[in-house]
Design a protein around this motif. Sequence first.
Motif, PDB file in Angstrom:
ATOM      1  N   GLU A  72     -14.305 -20.356 -13.389  1.00  0.00           N
ATOM      2  CA  GLU A  72     -13.802 -18.973 -12.763  1.00  0.00           C
ATOM      3  C   GLU A  72     -14.534 -17.609 -13.109  1.00  0.00           C
ATOM      4  O   GLU A  72     -14.632 -16.855 -12.109  1.00  0.00           O
ATOM      5  CB  GLU A  72     -12.298 -18.831 -13.100  1.00  0.00           C
ATOM      6  CG  GLU A  72     -11.527 -17.927 -12.087  1.00  0.00           C
ATOM      7  CD  GLU A  72     -11.353 -18.340 -10.750  1.00  0.00           C
ATOM      8  OE1 GLU A  72     -11.711 -19.439 -10.334  1.00  0.00           O
ATOM      9  OE2 GLU A  72     -10.860 -17.519  -9.956  1.00  0.00           O
ATOM     10  N   SER A  73     -14.892 -17.513 -14.290  1.00  0.00           N
ATOM     11  CA  SER A  73     -15.560 -16.452 -14.695  1.00  0.00           C
ATOM     12  C   SER A  73     -17.256 -16.468 -14.212  1.00  0.00           C
ATOM     13  O   SER A  73     -17.601 -15.337 -13.992  1.00  0.00           O
ATOM     14  CB  SER A  73     -15.488 -16.150 -16.304  1.00  0.00           C
ATOM     15  OG  SER A  73     -15.932 -15.305 -16.741  1.00  0.00           O
ATOM     16  N   ASN A  74     -17.715 -17.582 -14.305  1.00  0.00           N
ATOM     17  CA  ASN A  74     -19.043 -17.557 -14.229  1.00  0.00           C
ATOM     18  C   ASN A  74     -19.603 -17.275 -12.584  1.00  0.00           C
ATOM     19  O   ASN A  74     -20.377 -16.794 -11.935  1.00  0.00           O
ATOM     20  CB  ASN A  74     -19.668 -18.943 -14.525  1.00  0.00           C
ATOM     21  CG  ASN A  74     -20.063 -18.858 -16.188  1.00  0.00           C
ATOM     22  OD1 ASN A  74     -19.813 -17.724 -16.661  1.00  0.00           O
ATOM     23  ND2 ASN A  74     -19.812 -20.213 -16.715  1.00  0.00           N
ATOM     24  N   ARG A  75     -18.401 -17.911 -11.685  1.00  0.00           N
ATOM     25  CA  ARG A  75     -18.885 -18.063 -10.220  1.00  0.00           C
ATOM     26  C   ARG A  75     -17.712 -17.536  -9.389  1.00  0.00           C
ATOM     27  O   ARG A  75     -17.978 -17.262  -8.243  1.00  0.00           O
ATOM     28  CB  ARG A  75     -18.734 -19.649  -9.965  1.00  0.00           C
ATOM     29  CG  ARG A  75     -19.761 -20.429 -10.716  1.00  0.00           C
ATOM     30  CD  ARG A  75     -19.629 -21.835 -10.317  1.00  0.00           C
ATOM     31  NE  ARG A  75     -20.222 -22.946 -10.983  1.00  0.00           N
ATOM     32  CZ  ARG A  75     -21.784 -23.419 -10.466  1.00  0.00           C
ATOM     33  NH1 ARG A  75     -22.222 -22.879  -9.471  1.00  0.00           N
ATOM     34  NH2 ARG A  75     -22.130 -24.125 -11.565  1.00  0.00           N
ATOM     35  N   GLY A  76     -16.512 -17.130  -9.847  1.00  0.00           N
ATOM     36  CA  GLY A  76     -15.558 -16.570  -9.065  1.00  0.00           C
ATOM     37  C   GLY A  76     -15.503 -15.279  -8.650  1.00  0.00           C
ATOM     38  O   GLY A  76     -15.994 -14.522  -9.216  1.00  0.00           O
ATOM     39  N   ASP A  77     -14.860 -14.987  -7.581  1.00  0.00           N
ATOM     40  CA  ASP A  77     -14.435 -13.552  -7.240  1.00  0.00           C
ATOM     41  C   ASP A  77     -13.067 -13.191  -6.941  1.00  0.00           C
ATOM     42  O   ASP A  77     -12.737 -12.250  -6.327  1.00  0.00           O
ATOM     43  CB  ASP A  77     -15.437 -13.093  -5.949  1.00  0.00           C
ATOM     44  CG  ASP A  77     -15.158 -14.122  -4.726  1.00  0.00           C
ATOM     45  OD1 ASP A  77     -14.362 -15.057  -4.663  1.00  0.00           O
ATOM     46  OD2 ASP A  77     -15.875 -13.725  -3.763  1.00  0.00           O
ATOM     47  N   GLY A 127     -14.670 -21.195  -7.482  1.00  0.00           N
ATOM     48  CA  GLY A 127     -14.592 -21.136  -8.875  1.00  0.00           C
ATOM     49  C   GLY A 127     -14.017 -22.248  -9.390  1.00  0.00           C
ATOM     50  O   GLY A 127     -14.360 -23.306  -9.285  1.00  0.00           O
ATOM     51  N   ALA A 128     -12.867 -22.016 -10.111  1.00  0.00           N
ATOM     52  CA  ALA A 128     -11.979 -23.302 -10.776  1.00  0.00           C
ATOM     53  C   ALA A 128     -11.361 -24.058  -9.948  1.00  0.00           C
ATOM     54  O   ALA A 128     -10.932 -24.895 -10.172  1.00  0.00           O
ATOM     55  CB  ALA A 128     -11.187 -22.522 -11.943  1.00  0.00           C
ATOM     56  N   ALA A 129     -11.461 -23.413  -8.613  1.00  0.00           N
ATOM     57  CA  ALA A 129     -10.451 -24.377  -7.572  1.00  0.00           C
ATOM     58  C   ALA A 129     -11.370 -25.911  -7.258  1.00  0.00           C
ATOM     59  O   ALA A 129     -10.786 -26.678  -6.737  1.00  0.00           O
ATOM     60  CB  ALA A 129     -10.317 -23.586  -6.310  1.00  0.00           C
ATOM     61  N   MET A 130     -12.820 -25.581  -7.466  1.00  0.00           N
ATOM     62  CA  MET A 130     -13.410 -26.835  -7.253  1.00  0.00           C
ATOM     63  C   MET A 130     -13.082 -27.908  -7.946  1.00  0.00           C
ATOM     64  O   MET A 130     -13.032 -28.931  -7.581  1.00  0.00           O
ATOM     65  CB  MET A 130     -15.052 -26.210  -7.668  1.00  0.00           C
ATOM     66  CG  MET A 130     -16.054 -27.333  -7.153  1.00  0.00           C
ATOM     67  SD  MET A 130     -16.167 -27.353  -5.284  1.00  0.00           S
ATOM     68  CE  MET A 130     -17.723 -28.297  -5.015  1.00  0.00           C
TER      69      MET A 130
END
Length: 239
Positions: A188-193, A211-214
């Motif tokens: 979530e932190s590396n990829r999320g917005d 993000g973490a939904a993946m």
Amino acid sequence: MIITVNRPISGWEIRILDNGTAGRNKPNPNKLNFLANDRTCKIDGCSNPIRINRTSGLCDTHVEHEHDLLLELRNNGILIGAPSHKDIIDALINWSSSRNFGLLPFFSSLSFNTLGNVPDVSTLAGKTVHTGITPTTIDLIFDELIKVINNFFPLNNNSSYQPLQTSKGEIPAIVLAFTFAGLLICEESNRGDRWFSRIIRKDESKTTQLGAAMPIAYFATRIFPWGVEMNSSARNLTR
Ligand SMILES: [Zn+2]
């Protein structure tokens, strides 16, 4: 750098650390100049000019985050490569189906407590500053997720510690749950917005990244009653 978080459980340690520019830095997906009213890069300390209609707010040097959260798993001090999301979900599903223990409420709670609550790595590192907002820290986020885990994997219940087979060897169920929660924070932190869209833009519908939904989507796909064989193709939802 973002301060390292370490959460021990039963002889294991789950550590989230900032790999900085040595990491696999991801693009910063946030629209830091969403108001299109600034001509300077939004990264703290950078004064490079940008076009006013560049809604990313990032100069060409700062298109990517300069931070990257990484999860480390240790057993009695020895570094073990963390199993993948897919590996963990597969192990937990096999374990739960043998005891008729539905995992949906667990993953649903993890989703609710992760998505939108984890600032992006540049914000966590103080590289992007949002007026009037003090971002939360990963130790607090991790502790919230550990509360969720403790509801489903009680500390005083033997079955929480049942060793499950993974590609990295046998790992207790509760340690896999801690690891999965840590991986969600990293993703979530590396990829999320979503945090930026929800907290800064005040419009979560502007979120563009899973993000973490993946990894949670992989779980959802595994348990959804498709009516067709899906186990092998569901791996396309992992990376
Ligand atoms: Zn810049």
